[in-house]
Design a protein around this motif. Structure first.
Motif, mmCIF file in Angstrom:
data_model
loop_
_atom_site.group_PDB
_atom_site.id
_atom_site.type_symbol
_atom_site.label_atom_id
_atom_site.label_comp_id
_atom_site.label_asym_id
_atom_site.label_seq_id
_atom_site.Cartn_x
_atom_site.Cartn_y
_atom_site.Cartn_z
ATOM 1 N N THR A 165 3.931 8.970 1.301
ATOM 2 C CA THR A 165 3.948 8.616 -0.119
ATOM 3 C C THR A 165 3.458 9.774 -0.999
ATOM 4 O O THR A 165 3.301 9.607 -2.193
ATOM 5 C CB THR A 165 3.086 7.368 -0.401
ATOM 6 O OG1 THR A 165 1.718 7.697 -0.128
ATOM 7 C CG2 THR A 165 3.489 6.198 0.476
ATOM 8 N N GLU A 166 3.222 10.915 -0.374
ATOM 9 C CA GLU A 166 2.764 12.121 -1.071
ATOM 10 C C GLU A 166 1.557 11.852 -1.964
ATOM 11 O O GLU A 166 1.605 12.052 -3.181
ATOM 12 C CB GLU A 166 3.907 12.743 -1.888
ATOM 13 C CG GLU A 166 5.009 13.277 -1.012
ATOM 14 C CD GLU A 166 6.214 13.765 -1.798
ATOM 15 O OE1 GLU A 166 6.046 14.093 -2.988
ATOM 16 O OE2 GLU A 166 7.305 13.804 -1.223
ATOM 17 N N LYS B 202 9.974 6.221 6.800
ATOM 18 C CA LYS B 202 10.944 6.187 5.699
ATOM 19 C C LYS B 202 10.565 5.132 4.663
ATOM 20 O O LYS B 202 10.826 5.302 3.473
ATOM 21 C CB LYS B 202 12.356 5.939 6.238
ATOM 22 C CG LYS B 202 12.982 7.216 6.786
ATOM 23 C CD LYS B 202 14.206 6.930 7.616
ATOM 24 C CE LYS B 202 15.462 6.876 6.783
ATOM 25 N NZ LYS B 202 16.647 6.638 7.638
ATOM 26 N N ALA B 203 9.954 4.055 5.109
ATOM 27 C CA ALA B 203 9.467 3.057 4.151
ATOM 28 C C ALA B 203 8.386 3.677 3.276
ATOM 29 O O ALA B 203 8.278 3.368 2.092
ATOM 30 C CB ALA B 203 8.936 1.833 4.881
ATOM 31 N N GLY B 204 7.595 4.565 3.870
ATOM 32 C CA GLY B 204 6.582 5.271 3.082
ATOM 33 C C GLY B 204 7.204 6.209 2.056
ATOM 34 O O GLY B 204 6.623 6.478 1.011
ATOM 35 N N LEU B 205 8.407 6.701 2.341
ATOM 36 C CA LEU B 205 9.095 7.615 1.423
ATOM 37 C C LEU B 205 9.778 6.869 0.285
ATOM 38 O O LEU B 205 10.398 7.485 -0.585
ATOM 39 C CB LEU B 205 10.148 8.427 2.188
ATOM 40 C CG LEU B 205 9.635 9.454 3.198
ATOM 41 C CD1 LEU B 205 10.770 9.963 4.060
ATOM 42 C CD2 LEU B 205 8.971 10.604 2.476
ATOM 43 N N HIS B 206 9.681 5.538 0.315
ATOM 44 C CA HIS B 206 10.429 4.667 -0.588
ATOM 45 C C HIS B 206 10.467 5.137 -2.046
ATOM 46 O O HIS B 206 11.523 5.202 -2.657
ATOM 47 C CB HIS B 206 9.832 3.261 -0.518
ATOM 48 C CG HIS B 206 10.583 2.241 -1.286
ATOM 49 N ND1 HIS B 206 11.728 1.660 -0.814
ATOM 50 C CD2 HIS B 206 10.381 1.715 -2.517
ATOM 51 C CE1 HIS B 206 12.186 0.820 -1.712
ATOM 52 N NE2 HIS B 206 11.388 0.829 -2.743
ATOM 53 N N ASN B 207 9.317 5.446 -2.600
ATOM 54 C CA ASN B 207 9.282 5.761 -4.030
ATOM 55 C C ASN B 207 9.581 7.218 -4.345
ATOM 56 O O ASN B 207 9.666 7.596 -5.505
ATOM 57 C CB ASN B 207 7.914 5.392 -4.611
ATOM 58 C CG ASN B 207 7.808 3.905 -4.806
ATOM 59 O OD1 ASN B 207 8.791 3.247 -5.134
ATOM 60 N ND2 ASN B 207 6.630 3.356 -4.571
ATOM 61 N N LYS B 208 9.724 8.030 -3.316
ATOM 62 C CA LYS B 208 9.962 9.449 -3.571
ATOM 63 C C LYS B 208 11.438 9.796 -3.494
ATOM 64 O O LYS B 208 11.849 10.867 -3.901
ATOM 65 C CB LYS B 208 9.178 10.298 -2.546
ATOM 66 C CG LYS B 208 7.687 10.104 -2.618
ATOM 67 C CD LYS B 208 7.113 10.659 -3.915
ATOM 68 C CE LYS B 208 5.712 10.108 -4.123
ATOM 69 N NZ LYS B 208 5.215 10.374 -5.472
ATOM 70 N N HIS B 209 12.211 8.920 -2.895
ATOM 71 C CA HIS B 209 13.641 9.197 -2.751
ATOM 72 C C HIS B 209 14.423 7.989 -3.239
ATOM 73 O O HIS B 209 14.254 6.896 -2.720
ATOM 74 C CB HIS B 209 13.985 9.476 -1.287
ATOM 75 C CG HIS B 209 13.267 10.670 -0.740
ATOM 76 N ND1 HIS B 209 13.859 11.891 -0.615
ATOM 77 C CD2 HIS B 209 11.993 10.827 -0.313
ATOM 78 C CE1 HIS B 209 12.989 12.754 -0.129
ATOM 79 N NE2 HIS B 209 11.847 12.128 0.063
ATOM 80 N N HIS B 210 15.274 8.234 -4.216
ATOM 81 C CA HIS B 210 15.932 7.086 -4.849
ATOM 82 C C HIS B 210 17.434 7.078 -4.686
ATOM 83 O O HIS B 210 18.071 8.124 -4.706
ATOM 84 C CB HIS B 210 15.641 7.087 -6.359
ATOM 85 C CG HIS B 210 14.246 6.675 -6.664
ATOM 86 N ND1 HIS B 210 13.882 5.364 -6.813
ATOM 87 C CD2 HIS B 210 13.119 7.394 -6.821
ATOM 88 C CE1 HIS B 210 12.583 5.300 -7.054
ATOM 89 N NE2 HIS B 210 12.103 6.525 -7.060
ATOM 90 N N SER C 58 0.816 -1.215 0.000
ATOM 91 C CA SER C 58 0.000 0.000 0.000
ATOM 92 C C SER C 58 0.851 1.267 0.000
ATOM 93 O O SER C 58 0.353 2.328 -0.337
ATOM 94 C CB SER C 58 -0.957 0.008 1.197
ATOM 95 O OG SER C 58 -0.321 0.540 2.329
ATOM 96 N N VAL C 59 2.120 1.176 0.408
ATOM 97 C CA VAL C 59 2.973 2.365 0.295
ATOM 98 C C VAL C 59 3.867 2.295 -0.941
ATOM 99 O O VAL C 59 4.818 3.051 -1.073
ATOM 100 C CB VAL C 59 3.842 2.613 1.564
ATOM 101 C CG1 VAL C 59 2.972 2.958 2.747
ATOM 102 C CG2 VAL C 59 4.729 1.428 1.873
ATOM 103 N N GLY C 60 3.538 1.365 -1.843
ATOM 104 C CA GLY C 60 4.202 1.357 -3.141
ATOM 105 C C GLY C 60 5.493 0.573 -3.200
ATOM 106 O O GLY C 60 6.329 0.824 -4.061
ATOM 107 N N ILE C 61 5.678 -0.385 -2.294
ATOM 108 C CA ILE C 61 6.889 -1.215 -2.349
ATOM 109 C C ILE C 61 6.617 -2.437 -3.214
ATOM 110 O O ILE C 61 5.627 -3.142 -3.002
ATOM 111 C CB ILE C 61 7.318 -1.630 -0.927
ATOM 112 C CG1 ILE C 61 7.832 -0.395 -0.172
ATOM 113 C CG2 ILE C 61 8.401 -2.699 -0.975
ATOM 114 C CD1 ILE C 61 8.059 -0.613 1.290
ATOM 115 N N ASN C 62 7.498 -2.682 -4.179
ATOM 116 C CA ASN C 62 7.327 -3.794 -5.105
ATOM 117 C C ASN C 62 7.752 -5.102 -4.422
ATOM 118 O O ASN C 62 8.933 -5.384 -4.260
ATOM 119 C CB ASN C 62 8.177 -3.542 -6.343
ATOM 120 C CG ASN C 62 7.913 -4.551 -7.434
ATOM 121 O OD1 ASN C 62 7.457 -5.668 -7.162
ATOM 122 N ND2 ASN C 62 8.171 -4.177 -8.649
ATOM 123 N N ILE C 63 6.758 -5.895 -4.021
ATOM 124 C CA ILE C 63 7.010 -7.079 -3.212
ATOM 125 C C ILE C 63 7.925 -8.068 -3.938
ATOM 126 O O ILE C 63 8.934 -8.516 -3.404
ATOM 127 C CB ILE C 63 5.679 -7.794 -2.874
ATOM 128 C CG1 ILE C 63 4.686 -6.831 -2.269
ATOM 129 C CG2 ILE C 63 5.923 -9.019 -2.017
ATOM 130 C CD1 ILE C 63 4.728 -6.708 -0.811
#
Lengths: 355, 252
Positions: free
Chosen positions: B168-169, B100-108, A228-233
């Motif tokens: 996740t914005e 920070k796990a929620g920020l996963h896709n915003k910071h690479h 749900s937070v967009g992590i690719n399992i």
């Protein structure tokens, strides 16, 4: 900021333990206080430590059970031994040859990790454990029927016997089915083993404390929330699994280059081995890298140290297993350790002084 | 154009029609409530919107793009974040790392950069730490940043879940019973937090709630569901005075 310091500190302690252990062993070696039997155990010890660390990445960080790590070790061992045997005359500098063999073995095992991981990681828990167990056995049995020979015309493959390779008279059988690979250059040393342990630790600890590690642990803690937070399992499960496989492969390389004859027996690459690695991980503490190292060392040395007791050896080994288990996981023991931990004692003294 | 536009949404589980012909339209910046008795299909709608279930029929559009039947992670990337009815935190990770796990896709940064601690790792991690602490401060969790998520008290766990979703914005955030299991004081505090989040981040919020006080206090618009179908829809005060709603939901 404080938390990061704490983590770094803990990591430094872990590296420190490895280095100090290495120095002590070197001192013992130079003063001649180590029996030749123990000396022979040093490289296997490193192999087991690396295996335990790599499995802990899957079991502790990804939170999945894999019983196929001996299989990945087998891939690393045979691919690298094959390479070293072929290249023995071409690359004469053993260090260069070993590094190339190491990279090859790790990559080969990593690729196997991905290939097996893609179908298998859809399963979870016990099901995953059983399927990885099966894959481990398949790899071992495949190696046992593999015949590869080399002559002027190039490589010959067979799955029947060495005669059906149709080698020219001056040709050489490299992989000889159940007899395995004989005459691998013995490049492994204790120093290389310790360096590999440190590299393994470096890769795992740094990966865990990064964006990828967080994603992997998020999947372990709650798959649905991670999604749900967009992590690719799939991606991160595969990443953890293949990195772990590659590290197990590196352990296999170390193992192969320590033996003159490499054979795929149930004893070294079968499920017994996988279970033993799992025992190291569970007793050392799931997800606890330092614990894995200590458990692997104690449980490898113990049977040798107890050799004098002959018949009672395995009995005591079993009792130690149970005691370690209780110490690590029993609620009462956890409570006691909490109360009597060093940190607490230091804190108490401090507060006593202030008062 | 509405931010979230749902037309004729429906799904069946075996013979059960869990959600049927639901229309929903939420404007940018709205605080929208979804209410209904137990089993009315509220959480199922959330699961349909976030890709946990694929709808049998209907169209879901977010900001004009069709997101019907996409994967959960793609829907999150498109801009919908959610919380869960039964809290789903990363419980063995520190509070800070949850965000920070929620920020996963915003910071690479790449895996290699992470393992070898190249300059970008340090720069991006610093950014992430600052961003995560900022979010934690909004929810008054900054002192607990080092705690394991499972060691937080219940109310704070709920807040952390919202903070993680905000990391996740998203354009739209779905809150599934945020006040469940809270005492009146905590509920009041939560209402204030939700209002604050909405103003600070200019966030559009869709929430499921049983607590009527919370719903009538902060939601501008409501949809009432019963047996998977829309019973009433519109401004909060109108809906709550609707006799059908009173019968179905509040009792006669």
């Amino acid at each position: 900021m404080k938390k990061i310091n704490k983590q770094t500190k803990s990591n430094i302690i872990t590296y420190g333990i490895v280095v100090v252990a290495f120095i002590i062993v070197q001192l013992l070696l130079s003063t001649g206080n180590l029996s030749s039997l123990m000396e022979g155990l040093l490289v296997p010890l490193c192999v087991y430590v690396i295996l335990a660390l790599s499995l802990n990445l899957v079991v502790g960080i990804l939170g999945e059970l894999s019983l196929g790590h001996a299989g990945f070790m087998c891939v690393g061992a045979f691919s690298s031994a094959f390479f070293s045997k072929c290249m023995e005359e071409i690359i004469t500098v053993s260090a260069v040859r070993f590094i190339l063999a190491l990279i090859l073995g790790a990559v080969a095992a990593g690729v196997f990790g991905i290939l097996i991981g893609i179908p298998v990681l859809r399963l979870r828990g016990d099901y995953l454990a059983i399927v990885t167990l099966a894959f481990g056995e398949i790899i071992k049995n495949l190696v046992n029927v593999l015949y590869i020979g080399k002559d002027a015309a190039g490589f010959h493959f067979s799955t029947k016997d060495s005669i059906s390779l149709n080698l020219q008279p001056e040709g050489e059988v490299i992989v000889n089915g159940p007899q395995g690979i004989t005459g691998t250059p013995q490049d492994s040393t204790f120093l290389i083993g310790v360096i590999l342990i440190i590299i393994t630790l470096f890769v795992i600890l740094n990966m865990v404390n990064s964006r990828d590690g967080r994603a992997i642990m998020a999947i372990r803690d709650n798959r649905i929330a991670a999604e749900s937070v967009g992590i690719n399992i799939t991606k991160y499960k595969l990443m953890a699994f293949s990195v772990s496989a590659a590290l197990a492969g590196a352990a296999g390389v170390l193992y192969a280059h320590n033996l003159s004859t490499l054979t795929a027996l149930p004893k070294n690459f079968g499920y017994n081995m996988s279970i033993m690695i799992l025992v190291f991980v569970v007793l050392g503490g799931i997800g606890n890298m330092r614990g894995s190292i200590i458990a692997a060392v104690i449980l490898t040395l113990l049977p040798e140290l107890l050799r004098g007791l002959s018949d009672y050896r395995m009995l005591i080994y079993a009792i130690v297993l149970i005691l370690m288990m209780l110490f690590n996981w029993a609620p009462k023991s956890l409570e006691w350790r909490e109360k009597h931990s060093l940190k607490r004692l230091i804190k108490k003294k401090k507060t006593a002084k202030e008062a | 154009m509405a931010l979230l536009d749902v037309k004729n949404l429906g799904i069946s589980f075996g013979g059960l029609r869990a959600v049927n012909a639901v229309d929903l339209s939420i404007e940018q910046g709205e605080l929208y409530g979804l209410i209904g008795p137990n089993g009315a299909g509220k959480t199922t709608i959330f699961n349909l919107l976030t890709g946990v279930y694929k709808p049998d029929e209907g169209i879901v559009k977010l900001d004009g793009t069709d997101i019907t039947g996409k994967r959960t992670i793609d829907i999150n990337k498109a801009g919908i974040a959610r919380t869960f009815q039964n809290i789903r935190l990363f419980k063995d990770m520190p509070v800070l790392d949850n965000v920070k796990a929620g920020l996963h896709n915003k910071h690479h940064y790449t895996t290699i950069e992470g393992i070898f601690r190249l300059p970008r790792y340090h720069r991006v991690e610093k950014e992430m730490n600052e961003k995560a602490m900022e979010l934690l401060e909004v929810f008054g969790l900054e002192k607990e940043a080092d705690y394991l998520a499972s060691n937080l008290p219940y109310g704070k766990q709920r807040k952390l879940e919202i903070a993680r979703a905000l990391a996740t914005e998203p354009k739209l955030i779905l809150l599934d019973e945020p006040a469940a299991g809270m005492n009146p004081n905590e509920t009041k505090e939560l209402m204030e937090t939700i209002q604050f989040v909405r103003e600070k981040f200019n966030m559009t919020i869709l929430l499921i709630e049983h607590d009527m006080k919370l719903v009538s206090g902060i939601c501008e618009k409501l949809t009432v569901l019963n047996f998977g179908e829309v019973l009433a829809q519109g401004n909060t005060s109108d809906v709550l005075n609707n006799p059908e709603v009173i019968t179905a939901y509040l009792g006669e």
